[in-house]
Design an enzyme around this catalytic site. Structure first.
Site, PDB file in Angstrom:
ATOM      1  N   GLU A 116      67.440  19.829 -16.570  1.00 50.87           N
ATOM      2  CA  GLU A 116      67.533  19.946 -15.107  1.00 50.87           C
ATOM      3  C   GLU A 116      66.093  19.982 -14.621  1.00 50.87           C
ATOM      4  O   GLU A 116      65.377  20.958 -14.847  1.00 50.87           O
ATOM      5  CB  GLU A 116      68.310  21.204 -14.708  1.00 50.87           C
TER       6      GLU A 116
ATOM      7  N   GLU B 210      56.884  16.475  -5.929  1.00 48.12           N
ATOM      8  CA  GLU B 210      57.458  17.816  -5.815  1.00 48.12           C
ATOM      9  C   GLU B 210      56.339  18.845  -5.711  1.00 48.12           C
ATOM     10  O   GLU B 210      55.479  18.938  -6.585  1.00 48.12           O
ATOM     11  CB  GLU B 210      58.335  18.133  -7.034  1.00 48.12           C
TER      12      GLU B 210
END
Length: 498
Positions: free
Chosen positions: A268, A402
């Site tokens: 993830e 990010e």
């Protein structure tokens, strides 16, 4: 003892708190084999919390060997599901019974507000463990359709030894999203918490033992990614590696798996999630509240953070005004104050990263609408104000990378097709939000988005029944829900001639 109700009461509890920084192997706390340690510094005020064992290859070898031995013994792996369920539920109860202690450790260790540590992290961790425990004796195997003289059985078995590498932003919660299904299905686990926030994982191991988990089933190895993390990823006797963290590290773990024993790898990873607000959003104030929370909650250190706000041109100016107003409720404060909504970022390194992206926003011509600066430096802690940039294009650095901090990029669009094109123009595909009164538009947009999770007219919804994970370079596999059990089991087909 009653729950502290004020900052002074939490600080008094912190003074009494016993903090353990040791590794946990085969049911016992221990030093790293080489006696190496590192300082655990609180981002709240820069205080030294404790010294933590810095585990290395030798520690990984011992922990994995113990995990393998106890797995092969069957003391946990061959227990009936109902017996494992009993231990898992007791584990969840102990997390709740120690909620104040665990919340305080979490806040001191990584800087999030104490109210969130208790209501979100500890409560969510306990729910994850309990949910997996409750589920395990309700999952059936299968029978294949066969001729009358044959039986085809399709069964799931525990994979064996699981290495779990978890991040620093939700240390307890992410650990329990892995531990729940991994332990419930009968595996042994070696857990490596982030070196930035190892304390709750270390404490939880002892609580798991107290709940009845046999020694060696759960081992905790604090340390750095390039040492003990790499050792676990390359280990020839680890059957499955599960990870939550950055896409960069996720890719490296896949390489390590290929270089070693081709262990299963479930990841993830990162996100750059679009939160799309159409002109016909049913409640613009609610959209503004959700947008502010989506980037400021947990100091923006959230993989699903709504870091790209895509706004249709007809409501952009009004929505930005509402968001700037909402940000007044998300100003950084002392994390031990129960009224604080935005705490400290995890450390000085992360603060510098966030400030570097804010500078990049300025340099590329984005318009600062609020925030954008370090605050509360006099406390010795690391704090930054939630930041909103308007006039962002999807090609700017702050819109593509990010940040893992409270920095929102506002991008304007006209029409559903353009919104979807911008939203999907990213290497990530973790989550997305859609705000519209048109049910047809909501469904069409949700289907067109290359995201593992889509929330309509709210942001960050779902519970333990909803799978969590993404498309593209946001990873593979799913946490939460029954789908999570697939990562920790092997499928076996047994064909019987009668």
């Amino acid at each position: 003892m009653s729950t502290p109700q004020s900052r002074s009461e939490w600080e008094a509890m912190a003074q009494r708190l016993e903090i353990n920084g040791k590794a946990f192997i085969n049911g016992q706390y221990c030093d790293a084999v080489g006696k190496e340690t590192f300082d655990c510094i609180s981002p709240v005020d820069g205080r030294l919390l404790t010294q933590v064992a810095s585990c290395q290859q030798a520690d990984a070898d011992i922990a994995v060997a113990n995990a393998r031995e106890v797995f092969e013994s069957g003391v946990w792996s061959l227990q009936s599901p109902v017996k494992r369920k009993k231990v898992m539920i007791r584990f969840a109860e102990l997390l709740e019974e120690h909620a104040d202690e665990l919340a305080l450790l979490e806040t001191l260790d990584m800087g999030k507000p104490i109210a969130h540590s208790k209501a979100v992290d500890v409560a969510g961790a306990a729910r994850a463990i309990r949910w997996s425990g409750e589920a395990i004796d309700k999952i059936y195997d299968e029978l294949a359709p066969t001729p009358h003289n044959e039986i085809g059985m399709i069964t799931r078995e525990p994979v064996g030894v699981v290495a779990a590498i978890v991040p620093w932003n939700f240390p307890m919660l992410m650990a329990c999203w892995k531990l729940g299904p991994a332990l419930a299905t009968g595996n042994s686990v070696v857990l490596k918490p982030s070196e930035k926030s190892p304390l709750t994982a270390i404490r939880m191991a002892q609580l798991a033992k107290a709940a009845g988990l046999p020694d060696g089933v759960l081992n905790v190895l604090p340390g750095f990614g390039h040492t003990v993390g790499q050792a676990l990823a390359l280990h020839m006797d680890v059957d499955t590696l599960v990870f939550t963290g950055s896409t960069k590290i996720a890719k490296q773990l896949m390489v390590y798996a290929g270089q070693s024993n081709m262990k299963r790898v479930w990841l993830e990873a990162g996100g750059k999630s679009p939160n799309i607000v159409f002109n016909d959003a049913p409640d613009l104030k609610a959209a503004a509240e959700a947008a502010a929370s989506a980037i400021a909650f947990n100091q923006g250190e959230v993989c699903t953070a709504g870091s790209r706000l895509l706004v249709e041109s007809g409501v952009k100016d009004e929505l930005i005004k509402l968001i700037v107003k909402e940000m007044e409720a998300w100003q950084p404060g002392h994390p031990l104050d129960p009224a604080t909504t935005c705490g400290a970022v995890v450390d000085k390194q992360q603060l510098d990263t966030v400030l570097g992206y804010i500078k990049a926003g300025h340099d590329e011509g984005a318009k600062l609408m609020c925030g954008g600066s370090q605050v509360l430096a006099e406390t010795g802690g690391v704090y930054v104000t939630p930041t909103v940039f308007d006039g962002v294009t999807n090609q700017m650095k702050i819109a593509r990378e990010e940040i893992f901090g409270p920095v929102m990029s506002v991008i304007t669009f006209d029409g559903m097709d353009e919104a979807v094109a911008i939203a999907n123009d990213t290497i990530y595909g973790l989550a997305a939000g859609v705000w519209t009164s048109d049910i047809s538009k909501a469904h069409k947009t949700a289907k067109a988005l290359r995201s593992g999770m889509v929330w309509i007219n709210h942001y960050d919804g779902g519970d333990m029944t909803a799978p969590f994970g993404g498309y593209k370079q946001s990873g593979n596999g799913r946490d939460k829900s029954l789908h999570a059990f697939e990562k920790y089991t092997e499928v076996k087909a047994t064909w019987i001639a009668l």
